[in-house]
Scaffold this motif. Structure first.
Motif, PDB file in Angstrom:
ATOM      1  N   ASN A  91      45.056  35.341  19.965  1.00 57.81           N
ATOM      2  CA  ASN A  91      46.465  35.671  19.752  1.00 57.81           C
ATOM      3  C   ASN A  91      46.581  36.795  18.728  1.00 57.81           C
ATOM      4  OD1 ASN A  91      49.059  35.234  18.064  1.00 57.81           O
ATOM      5  ND2 ASN A  91      49.475  34.021  19.901  1.00 57.81           N
ATOM      6  N   ARG A  92      47.509  37.727  18.955  1.00 61.09           N
ATOM      7  CA  ARG A  92      47.674  38.893  18.088  1.00 61.09           C
ATOM      8  C   ARG A  92      48.457  38.591  16.814  1.00 61.09           C
ATOM      9  NH1 ARG A  92      47.515  39.814  23.324  1.00 61.09           N
ATOM     10  NH2 ARG A  92      46.546  41.686  24.209  1.00 61.09           N
ATOM     11  N   GLY A  93      48.943  37.370  16.690  1.00 60.16           N
ATOM     12  CA  GLY A  93      49.619  36.969  15.468  1.00 60.16           C
ATOM     13  C   GLY A  93      51.130  37.054  15.568  1.00 60.16           C
ATOM     14  N   ILE A 101      50.669  25.723  27.763  1.00 60.05           N
ATOM     15  CA  ILE A 101      50.438  25.668  26.317  1.00 60.05           C
ATOM     16  C   ILE A 101      51.080  26.906  25.683  1.00 60.05           C
ATOM     17  CG2 ILE A 101      48.713  25.605  24.486  1.00 60.05           C
ATOM     18  CD1 ILE A 101      46.711  24.615  26.656  1.00 60.05           C
ATOM     19  N   THR A 102      51.924  26.692  24.694  1.00 63.87           N
ATOM     20  CA  THR A 102      52.427  27.804  23.889  1.00 63.87           C
ATOM     21  C   THR A 102      51.629  27.852  22.593  1.00 63.87           C
ATOM     22  OG1 THR A 102      54.674  27.899  24.766  1.00 63.87           O
ATOM     23  CG2 THR A 102      54.366  28.668  22.529  1.00 63.87           C
ATOM     24  N   GLN A 103      51.100  29.016  22.287  1.00 59.57           N
ATOM     25  CA  GLN A 103      50.304  29.212  21.078  1.00 59.57           C
ATOM     26  C   GLN A 103      50.964  30.231  20.155  1.00 59.57           C
ATOM     27  OE1 GLN A 103      46.703  31.417  21.605  1.00 59.57           O
ATOM     28  NE2 GLN A 103      45.940  31.059  19.525  1.00 59.57           N
ATOM     29  N   LEU A 104      51.085  29.870  18.882  1.00 62.98           N
ATOM     30  CA  LEU A 104      51.393  30.823  17.823  1.00 62.98           C
ATOM     31  C   LEU A 104      50.213  30.848  16.864  1.00 62.98           C
ATOM     32  CD1 LEU A 104      55.127  30.225  16.762  1.00 62.98           C
ATOM     33  CD2 LEU A 104      54.224  31.700  18.553  1.00 62.98           C
ATOM     34  N   SER A 105      50.051  31.960  16.180  1.00 62.62           N
ATOM     35  CA  SER A 105      48.988  32.070  15.186  1.00 62.62           C
ATOM     36  C   SER A 105      49.437  33.010  14.079  1.00 62.62           C
ATOM     37  CB  SER A 105      47.706  32.602  15.841  1.00 62.62           C
ATOM     38  OG  SER A 105      46.595  32.433  14.975  1.00 62.62           O
ATOM     39  N   THR A 110      38.930  28.169  24.166  1.00 62.23           N
ATOM     40  CA  THR A 110      39.098  28.248  22.717  1.00 62.23           C
ATOM     41  C   THR A 110      40.290  29.141  22.418  1.00 62.23           C
ATOM     42  OG1 THR A 110      36.716  27.991  22.324  1.00 62.23           O
ATOM     43  CG2 THR A 110      38.025  28.918  20.534  1.00 62.23           C
ATOM     44  N   LEU A 111      41.164  28.683  21.545  1.00 61.58           N
ATOM     45  CA  LEU A 111      42.354  29.446  21.143  1.00 61.58           C
ATOM     46  C   LEU A 111      42.208  29.856  19.687  1.00 61.58           C
ATOM     47  CD1 LEU A 111      45.100  27.230  22.842  1.00 61.58           C
ATOM     48  CD2 LEU A 111      44.022  29.312  23.727  1.00 61.58           C
ATOM     49  N   SER A 112      42.287  31.162  19.440  1.00 62.80           N
ATOM     50  CA  SER A 112      42.072  31.722  18.106  1.00 62.80           C
ATOM     51  C   SER A 112      43.171  32.716  17.753  1.00 62.80           C
ATOM     52  CB  SER A 112      40.708  32.419  18.032  1.00 62.80           C
ATOM     53  OG  SER A 112      39.647  31.517  18.246  1.00 62.80           O
ATOM     54  N   GLY A 113      43.043  33.281  16.569  1.00 56.92           N
ATOM     55  CA  GLY A 113      43.962  34.318  16.097  1.00 56.92           C
ATOM     56  C   GLY A 113      43.229  35.221  15.122  1.00 56.92           C
ATOM     57  N   HIS A 114      43.735  35.271  13.874  1.00 52.37           N
ATOM     58  CA  HIS A 114      43.049  35.876  12.725  1.00 52.37           C
ATOM     59  C   HIS A 114      43.088  37.400  12.657  1.00 52.37           C
ATOM     60  CE1 HIS A 114      40.242  36.292   9.423  1.00 52.37           C
ATOM     61  NE2 HIS A 114      39.385  36.946  10.178  1.00 52.37           N
ATOM     62  N   THR A 115      42.830  38.101  13.746  1.00 53.52           N
ATOM     63  CA  THR A 115      42.624  39.552  13.665  1.00 53.52           C
ATOM     64  C   THR A 115      43.915  40.338  13.508  1.00 53.52           C
ATOM     65  OG1 THR A 115      42.786  40.056  16.034  1.00 53.52           O
ATOM     66  CG2 THR A 115      40.652  39.255  15.222  1.00 53.52           C
ATOM     67  N   HIS A 116      45.033  39.816  13.995  1.00 56.76           N
ATOM     68  CA  HIS A 116      46.331  40.501  14.043  1.00 56.76           C
ATOM     69  C   HIS A 116      46.286  41.746  14.937  1.00 56.76           C
ATOM     70  CE1 HIS A 116      47.766  38.869   9.847  1.00 56.76           C
ATOM     71  NE2 HIS A 116      46.930  38.038  10.443  1.00 56.76           N
TER      72      HIS A 116
END
Length: 421
Positions: free
Chosen positions: A393-395, A179-183, A350-356
């Motif tokens: 994810n760090r964004g 799985i490749t994730q971008l956020s 669970t895959l998340s981001g938000h915080t950068h």
């Protein structure tokens, strides 16, 4: 917080910055005091003062041109970033100089008391030493050049983070599934399309089975992503591309003339997800099938502590077999912390981001620090709670500060593996 309150805060910070200017100006006069060229002795401190005060003025004027109908543009982000660069550079300089001044004041007080006992009428405070000014310049150079690196290189210095996660109950057909994730693309902040494209190419070159995007496609408005649709639509995976909304996607941080206009913007953004070739998931689930076996992909709207909370996990789980292998897309990691990790539904990943990662911090040799850790318990990387995993994810993009330092933009590649008994 109303714009007037923001303006008052900025004016206070600008006033502090001007006090720093005066202190640094005097420190630079000490630094150049023994230079032979009188012209150089004047150019260095006065040149600094003109540039620094000019940046503060440009920052305030930039904020004055800020439109709540559009939000922050790259121009506003650059003005803020330059101001922060000089502010923290001056802060370091002032701290070093202040400590030196405290030391010489203590010596002066001691000398004054001692000489008073000897009936000497004048006081003796030692002059500021050039060495202290030199040390202040040396230490202040670190934030100065660091911030400029963050703005010109760091924000496009994409890093691939790879994680392999092992499960007992992963269906055999998905052993090795990638799985490749971008956020957090934040398309309204981009100022270098060529550099941005390098990140897209790097993500596509991973050739993963599945592509997911976990929210904040824009800063505020749907039009921000429109010009980049040809770029981000290049992201393709054999089992599809899926996305969710983040807190910035709802348009809550700018002014709209009416609720109907705001709703129309969200509808347009949803259409842009479709234009990108992403299947936008709104509190729902679907099956990913491979070789006759299935895993469940779940996507919720934003739910975040201190942010918009409209994601409905129960609705998204409707019809899902409790024993199924489940992957959840949820923008804000606080959702996992408060609603997912102990949920009886047993969501595997669970895959998340938000915080950068706050776009600033240190990640070296196992040591990790960012100011965002004082706001979020889980702010970057992989977290495990009794085989229920969260990846933050760090964004991919950036917001407000037009740079990244230490916490680089991320492309995540996760490999699912079956545990070998």
């Amino acid at each position: 917080m109303h714009r007037g309150a923001f303006l008052n805060i900025f004016l206070i910070i600008a006033a502090i910055s001007l006090l720093f200017d005066w202190y640094v100006f005097n420190g630079l006069k000490t630094f150049t005091n023994d230079w032979q060229s009188q012209r150089s002795r004047q150019i260095v401190p006065w040149g600094f003062l003109v540039i620094s005060v000019g940046i503060t003025a440009a920052f305030l004027l930039g904020f004055g041109s800020y439109s709540t109908a559009k939000g922050m543009t790259p121009f506003h982000e650059w003005m803020l970033s330059l101001f922060l660069t000089f502010f923290f550079t001056k802060l370091v300089f002032v701290l070093v100089l202040f400590l030196g001044d405290v030391g010489r004041s203590a010596v002066g007080i001691f000398n004054t008391v001692a000489k008073h006992k000897d009936s000497v009428s004048h006081t003796y405070f030692p002059a500021r030493r050039k060495f202290i000014s030199e040390l202040a310049i040396l230490l202040a150079a670190f934030p100065f050049f660091g911030f400029f690196y963050a703005m010109f290189r760091g924000k496009y210095d994409y890093k691939v983070h790879r994680q392999t996660i092992y499960y007992d109950d992963l269906p055999d057909a998905f052993d090795g599934f990638t799985i490749t994730q971008l956020s957090d693309i934040h398309s309204g902040s981009f100022d270098n399309v060529t550099a941005m494209q390098r990140g897209i190419d790097l993500a596509q070159s991973q050739k993963s089975d599945l592509f997911v995007f976990t929210g904040d496609l824009v800063n505020n408005a749907a039009w921000e992503i429109k010009q980049y649709i040809p770029n981000f639509s290049q992201l393709r995976a054999s089992y599809g591309q899926f996305s969710i909304l983040g807190n910035h996607d709802y348009g809550d941080y700018i002014h709209w003339d009416s609720e109907a206009e705001k709703a129309a913007n969200l509808d347009k953004l949803k259409q842009h997800h479709k234009d990108l070739g992403y299947r936008l998931m709104l509190d729902e689930n679907l099956e990913i099938e491979k070789d006759g076996q299935k895993i469940i992909l779940i996507g919720v709207q934003n739910w975040g502590h201190g942010f918009i909370k409209i994601g409905n996990l129960d609705k998204a789980l409707t019809g899902v077999d409790p024993k199924a292998f489940k992957i959840l897309l949820s923008h804000d990691p606080s959702h996992w912390e408060e609603k997912v990790r102990y949920n009886p539904a047993n969501i595997h990943l669970t895959l998340s981001g938000h915080t950068h990662g706050a776009q600033f911090g240190v990640e070296v040799a196992g040591f990790r620090w960012s100011p965002v850790q004082y706001r979020y318990l889980d702010w970057a990387g992989l977290v495990n709670e009794k085989d229920r995993y969260l990846y933050v994810n760090r964004g991919f993009g950036f917001l407000a500060f037009s740079g990244r330092l230490g916490i680089w933009p991320e492309i995540t590649v996760i490999t699912l593996k079956k545990k070998v008994v």
